[in-house]
Design an enzyme around this catalytic site. Structure first.
Site, PDB file in Angstrom:
ATOM      1  N   TRP A  94      47.406  60.501  58.332  1.00  0.00           N
ATOM      2  CA  TRP A  94      46.470  59.388  58.240  1.00  0.00           C
ATOM      3  C   TRP A  94      46.034  59.147  56.802  1.00  0.00           C
ATOM      4  O   TRP A  94      46.198  59.999  55.942  1.00  0.00           O
ATOM      5  CB  TRP A  94      45.261  59.562  59.175  1.00  0.00           C
ATOM      6  CG  TRP A  94      44.532  60.866  59.079  1.00  0.00           C
ATOM      7  CD1 TRP A  94      44.819  61.927  58.295  1.00  0.00           C
ATOM      8  CD2 TRP A  94      43.392  61.233  59.854  1.00  0.00           C
ATOM      9  NE1 TRP A  94      43.931  62.933  58.518  1.00  0.00           N
ATOM     10  CE2 TRP A  94      43.034  62.549  59.461  1.00  0.00           C
ATOM     11  CE3 TRP A  94      42.610  60.590  60.821  1.00  0.00           C
ATOM     12  CZ2 TRP A  94      41.942  63.220  60.022  1.00  0.00           C
ATOM     13  CZ3 TRP A  94      41.531  61.265  61.363  1.00  0.00           C
ATOM     14  CH2 TRP A  94      41.198  62.567  60.963  1.00  0.00           C
ATOM     15  N   ASN A  95      45.513  57.982  56.601  1.00  0.00           N
ATOM     16  CA  ASN A  95      45.117  57.549  55.266  1.00  0.00           C
ATOM     17  C   ASN A  95      43.689  57.023  55.271  1.00  0.00           C
ATOM     18  O   ASN A  95      43.166  56.638  56.309  1.00  0.00           O
ATOM     19  CB  ASN A  95      46.020  56.399  54.784  1.00  0.00           C
ATOM     20  CG  ASN A  95      47.485  56.753  54.824  1.00  0.00           C
ATOM     21  OD1 ASN A  95      47.950  57.601  54.091  1.00  0.00           O
ATOM     22  ND2 ASN A  95      48.225  56.095  55.707  1.00  0.00           N
ATOM     23  N   HIS A 148      38.178  40.061  50.772  1.00  0.00           N
ATOM     24  CA  HIS A 148      39.078  38.925  50.556  1.00  0.00           C
ATOM     25  C   HIS A 148      40.393  39.407  49.976  1.00  0.00           C
ATOM     26  O   HIS A 148      40.921  38.838  49.019  1.00  0.00           O
ATOM     27  CB  HIS A 148      38.373  37.889  49.660  1.00  0.00           C
ATOM     28  CG  HIS A 148      37.152  37.314  50.307  1.00  0.00           C
ATOM     29  ND1 HIS A 148      37.163  36.084  50.953  1.00  0.00           N
ATOM     30  CD2 HIS A 148      35.906  37.819  50.475  1.00  0.00           C
ATOM     31  CE1 HIS A 148      35.947  35.868  51.460  1.00  0.00           C
ATOM     32  NE2 HIS A 148      35.172  36.905  51.201  1.00  0.00           N
ATOM     33  N   HIS A 162      43.565  36.899  54.633  1.00  0.00           N
ATOM     34  CA  HIS A 162      42.160  37.104  54.982  1.00  0.00           C
ATOM     35  C   HIS A 162      41.475  35.829  55.417  1.00  0.00           C
ATOM     36  O   HIS A 162      41.968  34.715  55.200  1.00  0.00           O
ATOM     37  CB  HIS A 162      41.396  37.755  53.814  1.00  0.00           C
ATOM     38  CG  HIS A 162      41.249  36.870  52.610  1.00  0.00           C
ATOM     39  ND1 HIS A 162      42.249  36.737  51.679  1.00  0.00           N
ATOM     40  CD2 HIS A 162      40.217  36.090  52.182  1.00  0.00           C
ATOM     41  CE1 HIS A 162      41.845  35.908  50.732  1.00  0.00           C
ATOM     42  NE2 HIS A 162      40.615  35.489  51.017  1.00  0.00           N
ATOM     43  N   ASP A 165      37.902  33.553  55.545  1.00  0.00           N
ATOM     44  CA  ASP A 165      36.652  33.244  54.836  1.00  0.00           C
ATOM     45  C   ASP A 165      35.634  32.728  55.824  1.00  0.00           C
ATOM     46  O   ASP A 165      35.897  31.755  56.541  1.00  0.00           O
ATOM     47  CB  ASP A 165      36.878  32.157  53.782  1.00  0.00           C
ATOM     48  CG  ASP A 165      37.561  32.669  52.535  1.00  0.00           C
ATOM     49  OD1 ASP A 165      37.815  31.856  51.611  1.00  0.00           O
ATOM     50  OD2 ASP A 165      37.873  33.875  52.478  1.00  0.00           O
ATOM     51  N   HIS A 219      30.437  33.042  52.926  1.00  0.00           N
ATOM     52  CA  HIS A 219      31.123  33.383  51.676  1.00  0.00           C
ATOM     53  C   HIS A 219      30.732  32.433  50.553  1.00  0.00           C
ATOM     54  O   HIS A 219      30.694  32.816  49.374  1.00  0.00           O
ATOM     55  CB  HIS A 219      32.625  33.332  51.918  1.00  0.00           C
ATOM     56  CG  HIS A 219      33.473  33.551  50.692  1.00  0.00           C
ATOM     57  ND1 HIS A 219      33.235  34.563  49.791  1.00  0.00           N
ATOM     58  CD2 HIS A 219      34.572  32.895  50.244  1.00  0.00           C
ATOM     59  CE1 HIS A 219      34.148  34.519  48.830  1.00  0.00           C
ATOM     60  NE2 HIS A 219      34.980  33.507  49.071  1.00  0.00           N
ATOM     61  N   HIS A 267      36.267  25.234  49.541  1.00  0.00           N
ATOM     62  CA  HIS A 267      35.211  26.178  49.876  1.00  0.00           C
ATOM     63  C   HIS A 267      33.874  25.459  50.042  1.00  0.00           C
ATOM     64  O   HIS A 267      33.125  25.697  50.987  1.00  0.00           O
ATOM     65  CB  HIS A 267      35.067  27.253  48.787  1.00  0.00           C
ATOM     66  CG  HIS A 267      36.201  28.238  48.750  1.00  0.00           C
ATOM     67  ND1 HIS A 267      37.418  27.953  48.182  1.00  0.00           N
ATOM     68  CD2 HIS A 267      36.306  29.500  49.235  1.00  0.00           C
ATOM     69  CE1 HIS A 267      38.217  29.005  48.294  1.00  0.00           C
ATOM     70  NE2 HIS A 267      37.581  29.960  48.942  1.00  0.00           N
TER      71      HIS A 267
END
Lengths: 392, 278, 416
Positions: free
Chosen positions: B81-82, B89, B93, B95, B99, B228
């Site tokens: 595992w990590n 973002h 992804h 928004d 945001h 945006h």
């Protein structure tokens, strides 16, 4: 220089020179060689072990023990004890201390023992922690021992005073000749000048035969009064004088003279003799240049005339100036600290008629020297003594 | 299912559970038989994937980083595992309206408060790939949209408007970011187009293949960053770094885009999936 | 005359690589005073404050007057070679592998006798020499006797080369070659004779002015390297790690914030991730191969250079989080030194004052030009020093810090 009155060593007898035979390598510990030496001393003296009430020991490989551990290890209960960890000077220093102990009544019979074992890695193991200065300022430079230091000293001496490799070769060859008559010597094959000059280089200008061969073994003797030696019917030598001096000439940029030179006149004054009265010398021989320097510093010739002295004398037991008549360490081997006792034992043998076929004829007076402890760039400890044959 | 039909409250009250169950069952059957295909519109999250970079004086969105915890070794013998870290973002992804400053006071504007029903929506795909290939700074205009509608029909309300530019095929990060001394050069919508989609077509959100919903040089538009500004200002959403838009039909796909439920989150990396009728 | 170093032939891949051996490394505490001097390239001995006598070997009390007020001071390094020898035998593995080896006994003009390694251009005795305190392969100080003036190709002497980390004919990794300092570093290493310079770069879409010019250098090979990305570091190490002789870690992130001047920990975290954890990633990935190759012939693995900052020793509050990240890196660099010194690899830590770059724009001069910083690094590699304070500010701050760290802390926070 006037000095306050120093007590003489009269009534001191040096006796029972005992050698535990040398071996190149041994699996035994140093205590084994100390034990063999002690056993040899009491057997040859015909004494019970308990009569050894003074003990002085010198050894490099006894660690972590000192003379203290030896007492319990070998079942001794001495009333005088000393540990003299000064290598090649330890025999002379042990002798001086033992003599005063006997004279003062602090011990009747003192055993002086120099003993070391030699494992395959003994030499290397002892080097790293030899001294603080060595650790910081010599050991890191790769010589792994005193070879580089004595290479410096030898090269400098050769340049300063015109000594040649042949001069040193002559010394080594003479000592090898002497060793042929010493069954205990490890190197007895005759040495030729060609072999000496062409031997494997170690650190220029030193080659293989300029260096002692480390080995295992022991040298020991007893110190008591002359009266006691006579009671025990022990052949013995007497002590006419003894000196020691440490860290002498510290301001000399490089070693050209040792502490003996400071007190040599005192030594002869104690003995009431001159250098010309000496019949043989047993000089500390870690390297032939040191033997040469001792000829000068102990009054046999002037400073710088060592090479001429070597050229004009023969150092074999039957030569004009018998030197290291057992072969010295250079031919007998250096059994660690026993190398500091080897000269005393050979001197006593010569003076008690026990030197066999290498006897110096009419040997009445001999000089023994010690030299040891390269802690940085020179040996710090020196000592010397004049021994005489016992009067009848 | 007709993407232009909406489920009104009336419809919902008339439909009974069996109709809903039958519809779902039909969808599952179609998935199993391949008549509906699931298309992945997501880029793989890896440290190499380009990350949007702001001027150095500003706070930066962290790129994706991953550190191994154990890999069947002394740190953990039976498992691998990590730990990973990234910004909200990073990579493909979502928004959320919160945001942007224009959406900061709207209700239900964060990833944890957006109504989940909004995460399932139809999608239209506007193919600008030829234009974007010719001009990296291509701006989508109202004119372009109207011409598209003349072929494909009116954009339905509450749909994702996805701008296909084939930018995801730029696998070299340098080409993907496309910087020069004046900054980044990537395609996006112009101000009028955004306002049109919000005010005239009630779009649920705008999605792009490039690193931002706004064009690379959008700082120079008026207002700066119009997508945006107006989308989030109207409580709509954004999707960026999408891939495989070329595998979607112009109309008819259903998109699932649900961000991580981060408290007061401004967005998150997510898996964007499309159900496409075949 | 020293034989100039010849370009080494390619390595024979079927032969076992010789493992590193070291000269004896034990020293007493007072003896470590020599190591402290050698670390910064100074020739210092103890001088008695009461009678003036110079002491060697180092000791606890004056050999002349017994005073314990002994102070380490810069000392005249001239001397007379009294005697010299060539060792043909040694019990020590390091020297045994390098015989014959020249040694000399030197009488310093300052008044002590010193056993020293002897440069090939010196002697035979008698001869004038100049002594230098060098760090040997074990990282401890030894005396090296050099000719009184520099001689041609002096640095190529085989014995002197064992003390140094000369980039000539070696392969170097510069972890960030795009920054101004990184570019200067690459150019300086190329001029110093490095055979191959891998130039690391991250964020390939960000172009820095001047960086492309490096491609014109024949030694340069650009490699992707992002020290914040473990896999990037591991992959590069897997590819080239076995050939890197010198690592020069120039990767850094520098912002100009203290604590209250900016809210949020994101820039501080980014600084730590590059400046501290970046070093950790690099050391974990490149360390093992470096440690195995310190005796790998002429192009052996030999050094790891960390570009730290004098702010690592004392916080520069205006750049407080940067200072803290450099302090963390400094500590880790010491850890790295402890881990690789037994393998014969030297960690060279560089503590410049403000560099003349964009992030130090508002600081008044003197500032260190990137080219000067790079030159200082090359000099340190050539001379084998391990702690470097390039530029006037670094030199002064270091002296003040050694004299009294608390006073320096106050001076710096007062804006001094």
């Amino acid at each position: 220089m006037t000095r306050p009155h120093r007590m003489s060593y009269e009534d001191i007898a040096v006796t029972v020179p005992f050698t535990v035979p040398y071996e190149r390598f041994s699996i035994r510990g140093a205590h084994w060689f100390v034990g063999r030496a002690l056993d040899g001393l009491i057997r040859e003296a015909g004494l019970p072990k308990q009569s050894i009430e003074g003990l002085v020991v010198s050894s490099f490989t006894l660690a972590p023990d000192t003379a203290v551990g030896v007492t319990q290890h070998l079942g001794l209960s001495p009333r005088w004890l000393d540990h003299v960890p000064t290598g090649g000077a330890s025999g002379l220093m042990a002798l001086r201390r033992a003599a005063r102990a006997v004279q003062s009544g602090d011990a009747d019979i003192v055993a002086c023992i120099g003993a070391d074992t030699n494992h395959v890695d003994s030499f290397r193991q002892s080097l790293g922690s030899f001294s603080q200065f060595a650790r910081d300022a010599t050991y890191p430079y790769g010589s792994g021992g005193p070879n580089s230091i004595f290479a410096f000293i030898t090269a400098h001496y050769m340049q300063a005073y015109g000594a040649t490799r042949e001069d040193f070769g002559k010394l080594c060859i003479a000592q090898r000749e002497n060793a042929r008559r010493n069954e205990n010597a490890l190197l007895r094959k005759p040495l030729t000048m060609a072999e000496y000059l062409g031997a494997r280089p170690i650190a220029d200008p030193l080659r293989l035969f300029d260096c002692v061969m480390p080995c295992a073994g022991a040298e020991a003797f007893l110190v008591m009064t002359v009266q006691r030696a006579r009671e025990l019917h022990l052949p013995h030598a007497t002590l006419l004088g003894a000196i020691e001096r440490h860290n002498a000439y510290a301001d000399d940029p490089i070693f050209v003279r040792g502490g003996w030179a400071v007190d040599a006149a005192e030594l002869y004054a104690q003995a009431g003799l001159q250098a010309t009265d000496i019949d043989f010398v047993q000089l500390y021989d870690d390297y032939p240049v040191i033997v040469t320097i001792q000829f000068e510093d102990l009054g046999f010739c002037a400073k710088g005339e060592g090479p001429a002295f070597v050229r004009s004398n023969s150092m074999t037991h039957d030569g004009s100036f018998p030197t290291n008549t057992s072969g010295g360490q250079l031919s007998a081997g250096q059994a660690g600290a026993a190398g500091g006792f080897l000269g005393i034992n050979e001197a006593v043998r010569q003076l008690t008629g026990a030197a066999g076929s290498r006897a110096v004829s009419n040997a009445r007076v001999g000089l023994v020297s010690g030299f040891g402890m390269v802690t940085y760039d020179r040996c710090l400890c020196t000592g010397a003594a004049i021994l005489a044959a016992a009067s009848a | 299912m007709d993407a232009s039909t909406t489920m009104t409250d009336d419809t919902r009250t008339r439909a009974d559970a069996s109709t809903g169950a039958a519809a779902l069952g039909a969808v599952l059957a179609a998935l199993a038989s391949g008549r509906i295909e699931v298309v992945d519109l997501t880029q793989t999250l890896s440290p190499e994937f380009p990350q949007i970079a702001l001027p150095p004086e500003m706070g930066q969105c962290q790129p994706f980083r991953i550190e191994e915890v154990s890999r069947y070794d002394e740190r953990g013998p039976g498992w691998y595992w990590n730990n990973f870290s990234c910004g909200e973002h990073t990579g493909t992804h979502f928004d959320a309206p919160i945001h942007w400053i224009s959406g900061r006071h709207l209700p239900n504007n964060a990833t944890d408060t957006i109504p989940p029903a909004d995460f399932v929506a139809p999608a239209v795909v506007l193919d600008c790939s030829r234009e974007a290939a010719a001009d990296a700074d291509f701006l989508l205009t109202v004119d372009f949209i109207e011409r598209w509608e003349s072929t494909h029909g009116r954009i339905p309300p509450r749909a994702w408007v996805l701008m296909r530019t084939d930018w995801s095929k730029r696998t070299d990060p340098v080409d993907y970011q496309n910087y020069d001394e004046t900054g980044q050069h990537t395609p996006g919508p112009d101000t009028a187009a955004v306002r049109f989609l919000v005010e005239e077509r009630d779009a649920i959100g705008f999605g792009t293949e490039a690193i931002g919903t706004d064009a690379g040089q959008a700082v120079h538009l008026r207002p700066p960053y119009p997508c945006h500004t107006f989308m989030h200002g109207a409580g709509r959403y954004g999707l960026q770094c999408l891939a495989n838009l070329d595998r979607l039909p112009p109309t008819g796909a259903l998109v699932f885009a649900a961000p991580l439920k981060i408290r007061q989150g401004s967005g998150s990396p997510l898996r964007v999936l499309a159900m496409v009728p075949r | 005359m020293t034989e100039p170093l010849a370009r080494p032939p390619r390595k024979n891949p079927v032969l076992r690589t010789p493992l590193p051996t070291l000269p004896p490394g034990g020293r007493s505490r007072v003896g470590l005073g020599l190591t402290a001097a050698a670390a910064v390239g100074r020739f210092m001995l103890q001088h008695c404050r009461d009678c003036g006598a110079v002491q060697y070997p180092p000791r606890e009390a004056c050999h002349a007057c017994l005073s314990v007020r002994l102070r380490w001071r810069d000392t005249d390094c001239g001397g007379e070679l009294l005697s010299d020898t060539r060792l043909h035998h040694s019990n020590d593995l390091f020297f045994r592998e390098r015989l014959p080896w020249r040694l000399g006994l030197v009488r310093l003009d300052a008044g002590c006798s010193v056993v020293a390694h002897l440069h090939g251009d010196v002697g035979p005795a008698p001869a004038r020499v100049r002594l230098r305190l060098c760090l040997d392969r074990a990282g401890q100080a030894v005396m090296m006797a050099l000719p009184p003036q520099d001689t041609p190709d002096m640095n190529d002497d085989p014995q002197l080369r064992e003390m140094t980390c000369d980039p000539k004919f070696r392969k170097v990794l510069v972890t960030d070659g795009k920054s101004m300092v990184g570019q200067a570093m690459v150019r300086a290493l190329a001029s110093a004779g490095a055979d191959l310079i891998w130039v690391g770069h991250a964020e390939p879409w960000k172009r820095m002015p001047g960086a492309e010019g490096l491609s014109a250098l024949p030694q340069v090979a650009w490699v992707p390297l992002d020290v914040t990305d473990s896999r990037s570091v591991e992959e590069l190490a897997g590819e080239i790690g076995g050939k890197v002789d010198i690592v020069v870690n120039t990767a850094e992130l520098h912002r100009t914030h203290g604590i209250s001047g900016r809210r949020g920990v994101d820039t501080a975290r980014a600084e730590m991730d590059v400046n501290y954890l970046g070093l950790l990633r690099l050391a974990q990935a490149f360390g093992p191969a470096l440690r195995g190759r310190a005796a790998d012939g002429v192009p052996s693995a030999v050094a790891w250079v960390n570009l730290l900052s004098i702010y690592a020793l004392t916080s520069f509050p205006a750049h407080g989080t940067y200072s803290a990240s450099k302090a963390a890196a400094h500590s880790l660099a010491q850890c790295l030194r402890a881990e690789v010194r037994p393998a014969g690899v030297r960690v060279v830590n560089v503590y410049p004052g403000p560099v003349d770059d964009e992030w130090n724009q508002l600081l008044p001069p003197p500032k260190v030009a990137p080219a000067a910083l790079a030159a200082a690094v090359v000099k340190a590699l050539r001379e084998g020093t391990e702690d470097v304070y390039p530029g006037d500010v670094a030199q002064e701050w270091f002296e003040r810090w050694r004299d009294d760290p608390k006073a320096l802390e106050r001076e710096v926070s007062a804006g001094g």
